[in-house]
Each structure stands twice: as structure tokens, then as C-alpha cells.
Design a protein around this motif. Structure first.
Motif, PDB file in Angstrom:
ATOM      1  N   GLY A  18       0.790  -1.226   0.000  1.00  0.00           N
ATOM      2  CA  GLY A  18       0.000   0.000   0.000  1.00  0.00           C
ATOM      3  C   GLY A  18       0.820   1.273   0.000  1.00  0.00           C
ATOM      4  O   GLY A  18       0.274   2.373   0.124  1.00  0.00           O
ATOM      5  N   LEU A  19       2.118   1.154  -0.131  1.00  0.00           N
ATOM      6  CA  LEU A  19       2.964   2.342  -0.141  1.00  0.00           C
ATOM      7  C   LEU A  19       2.670   3.230  -1.344  1.00  0.00           C
ATOM      8  O   LEU A  19       2.788   4.459  -1.241  1.00  0.00           O
ATOM      9  N   ASP A  20       2.258   2.646  -2.453  1.00  0.00           N
ATOM     10  CA  ASP A  20       1.900   3.445  -3.620  1.00  0.00           C
ATOM     11  C   ASP A  20       0.706   4.349  -3.310  1.00  0.00           C
ATOM     12  O   ASP A  20       0.662   5.503  -3.733  1.00  0.00           O
ATOM     13  N   ALA A  21      -0.246   3.857  -2.538  1.00  0.00           N
ATOM     14  CA  ALA A  21      -1.399   4.665  -2.136  1.00  0.00           C
ATOM     15  C   ALA A  21      -0.970   5.796  -1.201  1.00  0.00           C
ATOM     16  O   ALA A  21      -1.472   6.924  -1.310  1.00  0.00           O
ATOM     17  N   ILE A  22      -0.041   5.506  -0.299  1.00  0.00           N
ATOM     18  CA  ILE A  22       0.463   6.545   0.604  1.00  0.00           C
ATOM     19  C   ILE A  22       1.157   7.640  -0.204  1.00  0.00           C
ATOM     20  O   ILE A  22       0.929   8.829   0.028  1.00  0.00           O
ATOM     21  N   VAL A  23       1.989   7.249  -1.152  1.00  0.00           N
ATOM     22  CA  VAL A  23       2.720   8.215  -1.978  1.00  0.00           C
ATOM     23  C   VAL A  23       1.742   9.106  -2.746  1.00  0.00           C
ATOM     24  O   VAL A  23       1.934  10.323  -2.826  1.00  0.00           O
ATOM     25  N   ALA A  25      -1.469   9.763  -1.965  1.00  0.00           N
ATOM     26  CA  ALA A  25      -2.342  10.533  -1.081  1.00  0.00           C
ATOM     27  C   ALA A  25      -1.599  11.536  -0.205  1.00  0.00           C
ATOM     28  O   ALA A  25      -2.183  12.540   0.219  1.00  0.00           O
ATOM     29  N   TRP A  26      -0.322  11.287   0.066  1.00  0.00           N
ATOM     30  CA  TRP A  26       0.377  12.088   1.069  1.00  0.00           C
ATOM     31  C   TRP A  26       0.390  13.590   0.780  1.00  0.00           C
ATOM     32  O   TRP A  26       0.148  14.383   1.705  1.00  0.00           O
ATOM     33  N   PRO A  27       0.665  14.057  -0.418  1.00  0.00           N
ATOM     34  CA  PRO A  27       0.690  15.507  -0.630  1.00  0.00           C
ATOM     35  C   PRO A  27      -0.623  16.191  -0.225  1.00  0.00           C
ATOM     36  O   PRO A  27      -0.604  17.266   0.383  1.00  0.00           O
ATOM     37  N   THR A  28      -1.749  15.556  -0.499  1.00  0.00           N
ATOM     38  CA  THR A  28      -3.042  16.132  -0.119  1.00  0.00           C
ATOM     39  C   THR A  28      -3.233  16.098   1.393  1.00  0.00           C
ATOM     40  O   THR A  28      -3.658  17.079   2.001  1.00  0.00           O
ATOM     41  N   LEU A  49      11.594   5.590  -2.204  1.00  0.00           N
ATOM     42  CA  LEU A  49      10.860   6.374  -1.213  1.00  0.00           C
ATOM     43  C   LEU A  49      11.714   7.505  -0.653  1.00  0.00           C
ATOM     44  O   LEU A  49      11.214   8.596  -0.394  1.00  0.00           O
ATOM     45  N   ARG A  50      13.011   7.261  -0.469  1.00  0.00           N
ATOM     46  CA  ARG A  50      13.902   8.330   0.003  1.00  0.00           C
ATOM     47  C   ARG A  50      13.941   9.477  -1.003  1.00  0.00           C
ATOM     48  O   ARG A  50      13.879  10.649  -0.634  1.00  0.00           O
ATOM     49  N   GLU A  51      14.036   9.141  -2.273  1.00  0.00           N
ATOM     50  CA  GLU A  51      14.048  10.162  -3.314  1.00  0.00           C
ATOM     51  C   GLU A  51      12.732  10.948  -3.296  1.00  0.00           C
ATOM     52  O   GLU A  51      12.729  12.173  -3.379  1.00  0.00           O
ATOM     53  N   TRP A  52      11.621  10.264  -3.175  1.00  0.00           N
ATOM     54  CA  TRP A  52      10.309  10.910  -3.097  1.00  0.00           C
ATOM     55  C   TRP A  52      10.231  11.822  -1.876  1.00  0.00           C
ATOM     56  O   TRP A  52       9.770  12.960  -1.966  1.00  0.00           O
ATOM     57  N   ALA A  53      10.704  11.335  -0.723  1.00  0.00           N
ATOM     58  CA  ALA A  53      10.621  12.090   0.527  1.00  0.00           C
ATOM     59  C   ALA A  53      11.451  13.367   0.488  1.00  0.00           C
ATOM     60  O   ALA A  53      11.152  14.329   1.214  1.00  0.00           O
ATOM     61  N   GLU A  54      12.481  13.411  -0.344  1.00  0.00           N
ATOM     62  CA  GLU A  54      13.352  14.578  -0.420  1.00  0.00           C
ATOM     63  C   GLU A  54      12.835  15.650  -1.373  1.00  0.00           C
ATOM     64  O   GLU A  54      13.450  16.709  -1.500  1.00  0.00           O
ATOM     65  N   ALA A  55      11.692  15.411  -2.010  1.00  0.00           N
ATOM     66  CA  ALA A  55      11.130  16.395  -2.937  1.00  0.00           C
ATOM     67  C   ALA A  55      10.787  17.685  -2.195  1.00  0.00           C
ATOM     68  O   ALA A  55      10.198  17.639  -1.107  1.00  0.00           O
ATOM     69  N   PRO A  56      11.160  18.832  -2.745  1.00  0.00           N
ATOM     70  CA  PRO A  56      10.865  20.112  -2.088  1.00  0.00           C
ATOM     71  C   PRO A  56       9.374  20.298  -1.788  1.00  0.00           C
ATOM     72  O   PRO A  56       9.021  20.905  -0.777  1.00  0.00           O
ATOM     73  N   ALA A  57       8.514  19.753  -2.617  1.00  0.00           N
ATOM     74  CA  ALA A  57       7.072  19.920  -2.412  1.00  0.00           C
ATOM     75  C   ALA A  57       6.584  19.279  -1.115  1.00  0.00           C
ATOM     76  O   ALA A  57       5.553  19.671  -0.579  1.00  0.00           O
ATOM     77  N   LEU A  58       7.326  18.319  -0.608  1.00  0.00           N
ATOM     78  CA  LEU A  58       6.914  17.661   0.632  1.00  0.00           C
ATOM     79  C   LEU A  58       7.414  18.394   1.868  1.00  0.00           C
ATOM     80  O   LEU A  58       7.009  18.086   2.983  1.00  0.00           O
ATOM     81  N   ALA A  59       8.265  19.378   1.681  1.00  0.00           N
ATOM     82  CA  ALA A  59       8.715  20.281   2.750  1.00  0.00           C
ATOM     83  C   ALA A  59       9.117  19.574   4.042  1.00  0.00           C
ATOM     84  O   ALA A  59       8.749  19.979   5.129  1.00  0.00           O
ATOM     85  N   GLY A  60       9.856  18.478   3.908  1.00  0.00           N
ATOM     86  CA  GLY A  60      10.351  17.793   5.101  1.00  0.00           C
ATOM     87  C   GLY A  60       9.278  17.093   5.912  1.00  0.00           C
ATOM     88  O   GLY A  60       9.491  16.805   7.087  1.00  0.00           O
TER      89      GLY A  60
END
Length: 71
Positions: A18-23, A25-28, A49-60
Motif C-alpha cells: 500500500g505504499l503506492d497509495a500513501i505516496v 495521497a500524502w501531498p493532499t 521512497l527516500r528520493e520521493w521524501a526529499e522532494a521540495p514539495a513535501l517540505a520535510g
């Protein structure tokens, strides 16, 4: 992650969990709630996931904790 609502995932970082669903849904979720996301575990999706988590849009808002012997 302290002093804010936190969503927690504990498990292997593998397809089918289910990590794909988290990825998707998470920005919203993060934008609406200001929550943090902690991912505890390790596996083949870890680097992606580390690369995704480091995206500026996720703001840490996402932290990968890694494998823990006794989560």
C-alpha cells in the motif's frame, strides 16, 4: 516529527503493502493537515521512497526511519 500529527507506517518497504497509495495521497493529506509521515522499515522500495521524501514539495514532512529491531 514532534508537536504535530503524525502518520506512521511500520513494515517492509515492498510492493503490495500500500505504499503506492500513501505516496499518491500524502501531498493532499499533508497540505490539509500539516501532518508528518514516518516510514519505519526497509526493503527494495527504500531508495525510491527516500528520493520521493526529499522532494521540495513535501517540505520535510516525510521521514524514513529505516529498520528497527523493536519498533
Amino acid at each position: 516529527l514532534a508537536n504535530r500529527p503524525t502518520c506512521l507506517y511500520v513494515g517492509r518497504l515492498v510492493p503490495g503493502k500500500g505504499l503506492d497509495a500513501i505516496v499518491r495521497a500524502w501531498p493532499t493529506i499533508q497540505a490539509r493537515s500539516g501532518a508528518a509521515l514516518a516510514l519505519v522499515g526497509d526493503g527494495p522500495l527504500g531508495a525510491q521512497l527516500r528520493e520521493w521524501a526529499e522532494a521540495p514539495a513535501l517540505a520535510g514532512s516525510v521521514q524514513l526511519i529505516g529498520w528497527q529491531a523493536d519498533p
